[in-house]
Design a protein around this motif. Structure first.
Motif, PDB file in Angstrom:
ATOM      1  N   GLN A   1       9.345  26.246  38.419  1.00 11.70           N
ATOM      2  CA  GLN A   1       8.255  26.123  39.401  1.00 11.70           C
ATOM      3  C   GLN A   1       8.214  27.493  39.955  1.00 11.70           C
ATOM      4  O   GLN A   1       7.012  28.175  40.328  1.00 11.70           O
ATOM      5  CB  GLN A   1       8.465  25.072  40.721  1.00 11.70           C
ATOM      6  CG  GLN A   1       8.348  23.898  40.299  1.00 11.70           C
ATOM      7  CD  GLN A   1       8.677  22.849  41.229  1.00 11.70           C
ATOM      8  OE1 GLN A   1       8.705  23.135  42.631  1.00 11.70           O
ATOM      9  NE2 GLN A   1       8.726  21.427  41.010  1.00 11.70           N
TER      10      GLN A   1
ATOM     11  N   PHE B   1      -1.933  30.077  49.295  1.00  9.89           N
ATOM     12  CA  PHE B   1      -0.513  29.626  49.126  1.00  9.89           C
ATOM     13  C   PHE B   1      -0.279  28.128  48.842  1.00  9.89           C
ATOM     14  O   PHE B   1       0.308  27.791  48.142  1.00  9.89           O
ATOM     15  CB  PHE B   1       0.144  30.267  50.463  1.00  9.89           C
ATOM     16  CG  PHE B   1       1.855  29.883  50.452  1.00  9.89           C
ATOM     17  CD1 PHE B   1       2.542  30.297  49.937  1.00  9.89           C
ATOM     18  CD2 PHE B   1       2.177  28.760  51.359  1.00  9.89           C
ATOM     19  CE1 PHE B   1       4.069  30.121  49.817  1.00  9.89           C
ATOM     20  CE2 PHE B   1       3.382  28.436  51.320  1.00  9.89           C
ATOM     21  CZ  PHE B   1       4.587  29.058  50.669  1.00  9.89           C
TER      22      PHE B   1
ATOM     23  N   ARG C   1       4.083  22.563  41.987  1.00  9.17           N
ATOM     24  CA  ARG C   1       4.757  21.185  42.129  1.00  9.17           C
ATOM     25  C   ARG C   1       4.546  19.916  41.253  1.00  9.17           C
ATOM     26  O   ARG C   1       5.084  18.933  40.867  1.00  9.17           O
ATOM     27  CB  ARG C   1       4.705  20.639  43.627  1.00  9.17           C
ATOM     28  CG  ARG C   1       5.780  21.701  44.137  1.00  9.17           C
ATOM     29  CD  ARG C   1       5.968  20.979  45.657  1.00  9.17           C
ATOM     30  NE  ARG C   1       7.039  21.816  46.557  1.00  9.17           N
ATOM     31  CZ  ARG C   1       6.927  21.970  47.931  1.00  9.17           C
ATOM     32  NH1 ARG C   1       5.810  21.337  48.379  1.00  9.17           N
ATOM     33  NH2 ARG C   1       7.742  22.466  48.514  1.00  9.17           N
TER      34      ARG C   1
ATOM     35  N   ILE D   1       5.979  29.390  56.637  1.00  6.64           N
ATOM     36  CA  ILE D   1       5.851  28.185  56.084  1.00  6.64           C
ATOM     37  C   ILE D   1       6.812  28.385  54.872  1.00  6.64           C
ATOM     38  O   ILE D   1       6.877  29.249  54.086  1.00  6.64           O
ATOM     39  CB  ILE D   1       4.469  27.971  55.544  1.00  6.64           C
ATOM     40  CG1 ILE D   1       3.291  27.935  56.653  1.00  6.64           C
ATOM     41  CG2 ILE D   1       4.348  26.494  54.890  1.00  6.64           C
ATOM     42  CD1 ILE D   1       2.155  28.014  56.010  1.00  6.64           C
TER      43      ILE D   1
ATOM     44  N   GLU E   1       8.368  26.737  51.538  1.00  3.00           N
ATOM     45  CA  GLU E   1       8.164  25.565  50.463  1.00  3.00           C
ATOM     46  C   GLU E   1       9.217  25.696  49.514  1.00  3.00           C
ATOM     47  O   GLU E   1       9.113  27.055  48.861  1.00  3.00           O
ATOM     48  CB  GLU E   1       6.992  25.686  49.914  1.00  3.00           C
ATOM     49  CG  GLU E   1       5.702  25.492  50.775  1.00  3.00           C
ATOM     50  CD  GLU E   1       5.570  24.012  51.215  1.00  3.00           C
ATOM     51  OE1 GLU E   1       6.230  23.040  50.753  1.00  3.00           O
ATOM     52  OE2 GLU E   1       4.316  23.887  52.088  1.00  3.00           O
ATOM     53  N   ARG E   2       9.992  24.773  49.180  1.00  4.33           N
ATOM     54  CA  ARG E   2      11.010  24.823  48.013  1.00  4.33           C
ATOM     55  C   ARG E   2      10.387  24.596  46.757  1.00  4.33           C
ATOM     56  O   ARG E   2       9.707  23.586  46.620  1.00  4.33           O
ATOM     57  CB  ARG E   2      12.135  23.827  48.354  1.00  4.33           C
ATOM     58  CG  ARG E   2      13.047  23.499  47.162  1.00  4.33           C
ATOM     59  CD  ARG E   2      14.401  23.539  47.835  1.00  4.33           C
ATOM     60  NE  ARG E   2      14.820  24.538  48.252  1.00  4.33           N
ATOM     61  CZ  ARG E   2      16.127  24.946  48.525  1.00  4.33           C
ATOM     62  NH1 ARG E   2      17.104  24.037  48.474  1.00  4.33           N
ATOM     63  NH2 ARG E   2      16.447  26.230  48.766  1.00  4.33           N
ATOM     64  N   LEU E   3      10.607  25.699  45.812  1.00  2.34           N
ATOM     65  CA  LEU E   3      10.245  25.510  44.650  1.00  2.34           C
ATOM     66  C   LEU E   3      11.368  25.624  43.539  1.00  2.34           C
ATOM     67  O   LEU E   3      11.580  26.760  43.240  1.00  2.34           O
ATOM     68  CB  LEU E   3       9.224  26.456  44.110  1.00  2.34           C
ATOM     69  CG  LEU E   3       7.731  26.748  45.263  1.00  2.34           C
ATOM     70  CD1 LEU E   3       7.040  27.995  44.909  1.00  2.34           C
ATOM     71  CD2 LEU E   3       7.069  25.606  45.050  1.00  2.34           C
ATOM     72  N   GLY E   4      11.897  24.531  43.157  1.00  2.00           N
ATOM     73  CA  GLY E   4      13.128  24.683  42.390  1.00  2.00           C
ATOM     74  C   GLY E   4      14.226  25.399  42.991  1.00  2.00           C
ATOM     75  O   GLY E   4      14.620  25.010  43.904  1.00  2.00           O
TER      76      GLY E   4
ATOM     77  N   ILE F   1      14.049  28.417  43.994  1.00  2.00           N
ATOM     78  CA  ILE F   1      13.786  29.467  45.198  1.00  2.00           C
ATOM     79  C   ILE F   1      13.005  28.848  46.131  1.00  2.00           C
ATOM     80  O   ILE F   1      12.499  27.711  45.832  1.00  2.00           O
ATOM     81  CB  ILE F   1      12.962  30.877  44.322  1.00  2.00           C
ATOM     82  CG1 ILE F   1      11.807  30.373  43.728  1.00  2.00           C
ATOM     83  CG2 ILE F   1      13.975  31.271  43.401  1.00  2.00           C
ATOM     84  CD1 ILE F   1      10.959  31.428  43.363  1.00  2.00           C
TER      85      ILE F   1
ATOM     86  N   ALA G   1       9.416  29.558  48.578  1.00  2.87           N
ATOM     87  CA  ALA G   1       8.280  30.394  48.488  1.00  2.87           C
ATOM     88  C   ALA G   1       7.831  30.480  50.053  1.00  2.87           C
ATOM     89  O   ALA G   1       8.034  29.317  51.098  1.00  2.87           O
ATOM     90  CB  ALA G   1       7.229  30.021  48.070  1.00  2.87           C
ATOM     91  N   LEU G   2       7.763  31.442  50.625  1.00  2.00           N
ATOM     92  CA  LEU G   2       7.729  31.598  51.980  1.00  2.00           C
ATOM     93  C   LEU G   2       6.511  32.327  52.593  1.00  2.00           C
ATOM     94  O   LEU G   2       6.178  33.438  51.988  1.00  2.00           O
ATOM     95  CB  LEU G   2       8.937  32.615  52.586  1.00  2.00           C
ATOM     96  CG  LEU G   2       9.424  32.535  53.748  1.00  2.00           C
ATOM     97  CD1 LEU G   2      10.973  32.820  53.556  1.00  2.00           C
ATOM     98  CD2 LEU G   2       8.842  33.824  54.585  1.00  2.00           C
ATOM     99  N   TYR G   3       5.492  31.897  53.248  1.00  2.00           N
ATOM    100  CA  TYR G   3       4.210  32.392  53.754  1.00  2.00           C
ATOM    101  C   TYR G   3       4.356  32.663  55.063  1.00  2.00           C
ATOM    102  O   TYR G   3       4.571  31.929  55.914  1.00  2.00           O
ATOM    103  CB  TYR G   3       3.297  31.483  53.528  1.00  2.00           C
ATOM    104  CG  TYR G   3       1.748  32.214  53.633  1.00  2.00           C
ATOM    105  CD1 TYR G   3       1.237  32.910  52.892  1.00  2.00           C
ATOM    106  CD2 TYR G   3       1.073  31.688  54.994  1.00  2.00           C
ATOM    107  CE1 TYR G   3      -0.201  33.616  53.294  1.00  2.00           C
ATOM    108  CE2 TYR G   3       0.141  32.389  55.233  1.00  2.00           C
ATOM    109  CZ  TYR G   3      -0.590  33.382  54.398  1.00  2.00           C
ATOM    110  OH  TYR G   3      -1.889  33.837  54.534  1.00  2.00           O
TER     111      TYR G   3
ATOM    112  N   ARG H   1       2.562  33.703  58.203  1.00  2.78           N
ATOM    113  CA  ARG H   1       1.168  34.096  58.727  1.00  2.78           C
ATOM    114  C   ARG H   1       0.848  35.148  59.421  1.00  2.78           C
ATOM    115  O   ARG H   1      -0.423  35.683  59.236  1.00  2.78           O
ATOM    116  CB  ARG H   1       0.921  32.720  59.816  1.00  2.78           C
ATOM    117  CG  ARG H   1       1.210  31.283  59.011  1.00  2.78           C
ATOM    118  CD  ARG H   1       0.712  30.338  60.241  1.00  2.78           C
ATOM    119  NE  ARG H   1       0.366  29.173  59.507  1.00  2.78           N
ATOM    120  CZ  ARG H   1       0.937  27.866  59.796  1.00  2.78           C
ATOM    121  NH1 ARG H   1       1.737  27.715  60.744  1.00  2.78           N
ATOM    122  NH2 ARG H   1       0.375  26.887  59.282  1.00  2.78           N
TER     123      ARG H   1
ATOM    124  N   THR I   1       3.336  36.805  51.195  1.00  4.50           N
ATOM    125  CA  THR I   1       4.083  35.622  50.433  1.00  4.50           C
ATOM    126  C   THR I   1       5.364  36.358  50.174  1.00  4.50           C
ATOM    127  O   THR I   1       5.345  37.258  49.399  1.00  4.50           O
ATOM    128  CB  THR I   1       3.393  34.859  49.554  1.00  4.50           C
ATOM    129  OG1 THR I   1       2.005  34.441  49.614  1.00  4.50           O
ATOM    130  CG2 THR I   1       4.056  33.915  48.556  1.00  4.50           C
TER     131      THR I   1
ATOM    132  N   LEU J   1       8.961  35.377  47.822  1.00  4.27           N
ATOM    133  CA  LEU J   1       9.874  34.492  47.159  1.00  4.27           C
ATOM    134  C   LEU J   1      11.323  34.913  47.281  1.00  4.27           C
ATOM    135  O   LEU J   1      11.750  35.820  47.188  1.00  4.27           O
ATOM    136  CB  LEU J   1       9.539  34.495  45.861  1.00  4.27           C
ATOM    137  CG  LEU J   1       8.099  34.291  45.456  1.00  4.27           C
ATOM    138  CD1 LEU J   1       7.829  34.307  44.086  1.00  4.27           C
ATOM    139  CD2 LEU J   1       8.035  32.529  45.744  1.00  4.27           C
TER     140      LEU J   1
END
Lengths: 289, 92
Positions: A232, A254, A262, B12, B14-17, B19, B21-23, B25, B30, B32
């Motif tokens: 991913q 994003f 996902r 924000i 978000e878990r992607l496997g 790693i 991902a971080l946003y 604001r 973004t 990683l």
């Protein structure tokens, strides 16, 4: 402009203006099956202008400068005989620099049973050729250059402009196709020989229909056949690199890409020739669809 | 040096496997990131503290098998990177 044409491709509308008649005639022939735009009732999303480098250059050593709502100021002028290509490049440029309604992915896309196969890769990976071939083999061609990912629904929208075939891909992808669907062969362009292919009637008739993304393919041409799943995180990075407006869309972009990676499995596929890649795609599709 | 994390509602994650991902604001950027960066941000989110305090928070959650000095040096390096990204502020 002296000559102009209105075009709708997927959700985007264009006004193409030209100082010369030739490029507009070539476009009108190849886009004949697309819905026309009535300028009296609708303001197009984008304008592309094919104009002389200097006013007198409309007649002498004619060179096209691609202008429009969004422009690259240092773009090199193009030869008049490449006017069709100039118009296509101008339309791509408007989308790449100006489109904000979707995450614009530099990817080709085909659909079957409401599900989309999204194919992204660098220039030369074969994504255009592969999409063109699948579009003649039971899939609906959604686009050879851009896939439009909707942040609200997660669906992919089509942008089925003319397929731009280059060099050795021309003969492979146009085999068995009627001459009316094939544009003039443009020699000596910055990318070599180019020929445009008109998507088939189904692709044009259904161009407003979105599809649910089901598989992301990352092909590489010129290698022994091999495929591997892509994690991913790697898929996310590849998609941000493939998007021209990811940064401009901010949090919406994003969220759309997080949701995409996902829910959509990704596969990197190396292949040596078109027969191999067609078989491999059908096999991979059988596993996920 | 006291370190203060960016306000949680500005990031924000978000878990992607393997790693995250971080946003961010505030900057619209973004990032990683891999472990231990998300864990550092989370621990620092409890409130501003110095390196020793942050290390104690992390030690309470994870088995840290590195000696204190090494862990502190590594942590300072990560924090310097996070300051460069605008996700952490360092206050003297």
């Amino acid at each position: 402009m002296r000559h102009q044409l209105g075009l709708a491709v997927g959700p985007a509308t264009f006004r193409i203006g030209s100082a010369w008649r030739g490029p507009i005639d070539a476009l009108a022939r190849l886009y004949a099956a697309y819905p026309p735009i009535d300028f009296a009732r609708r303001v197009p999303d984008f304008t592309v202008r094919l104009q002389p480098v200097q006013p007198w250059r409309r007649f002498i050593r004619s060179s096209i400068f691609i202008a429009g709502d969004h422009m690259l100021p240092d773009a090199a002028p193009m030869a008049l005989e490449h006017g069709l290509l100039a118009a296509e490049m101008g339309m791509n440029l408007q989308m790449a620099l100006g489109w904000r309604r979707h995450v614009l992915l530099h990817a080709s896309c085909v659909e079957k049973d409401g599900k989309a196969l999204v194919i992204t890769g660098e220039s030369g990976s074969g994504k255009s050729t592969l999409a063109a071939m699948l579009g003649e083999r039971g899939w609906r061609l959604m686009g050879d250059e851009f896939a439009l990912l909707d942040p609200a629904s997660g669906m992919v929208f089509a942008f089925p402009r003319l397929v731009s075939l280059k060099n050795e891909a021309i003969d492979i992808a146009t085999a068995g196709i009627t001459p009316e669907r094939i544009g003039p062969r443009l020699e000596g362009t910055p990318k070599g020989a180019i020929r445009h292919l008109v998507p088939n009637a189904e692709a044009i008739a259904r161009m407003a229909e979105p599809a649910v993304p089901r598989l992301l393919l990352l092909p590489r041409y010129g290698f022994a056949e091999a495929h591997r799943p892509v994690e991913q995180g790697e898929a996310f990075v590849r998609l941000t690199e493939a998007s021209t407006n990811y940064i401009a869309l901010g949090e919406a972009g994003f969220g759309a890409l997080v949701r995409f990676v996902r829910t959509v499995p990704a596969v990197a596929l190396d292949y040596p020739d078109s027969a191999t890649v067609l078989a491999a795609v059908e096999a991979l599709w059988g596993e996920v669809a | 040096m006291t370190y203060r994390a960016e306000a949680p509602d500005q990031i924000i994650v978000e878990r992607l496997g393997a790693i995250d991902a971080l946003y961010h604001r505030r900057s619209g950027t973004t990032h990683l990131v891999a472990a231990p960066v998300p864990q550092i941000l989370e621990a620092l989110g409890e409130g501003a503290t110095d390196v020793a305090g942050l290390l104690a928070r992390l030690a309470a959650r994870f088995d840290l098998d590195t000696p204190d000095d090494e862990a502190k040096a590594a942590l300072e390096q990560r924090l310097a990177e996070l300051i460069d990204l605008g996700l952490v502020r360092g206050e003297r």
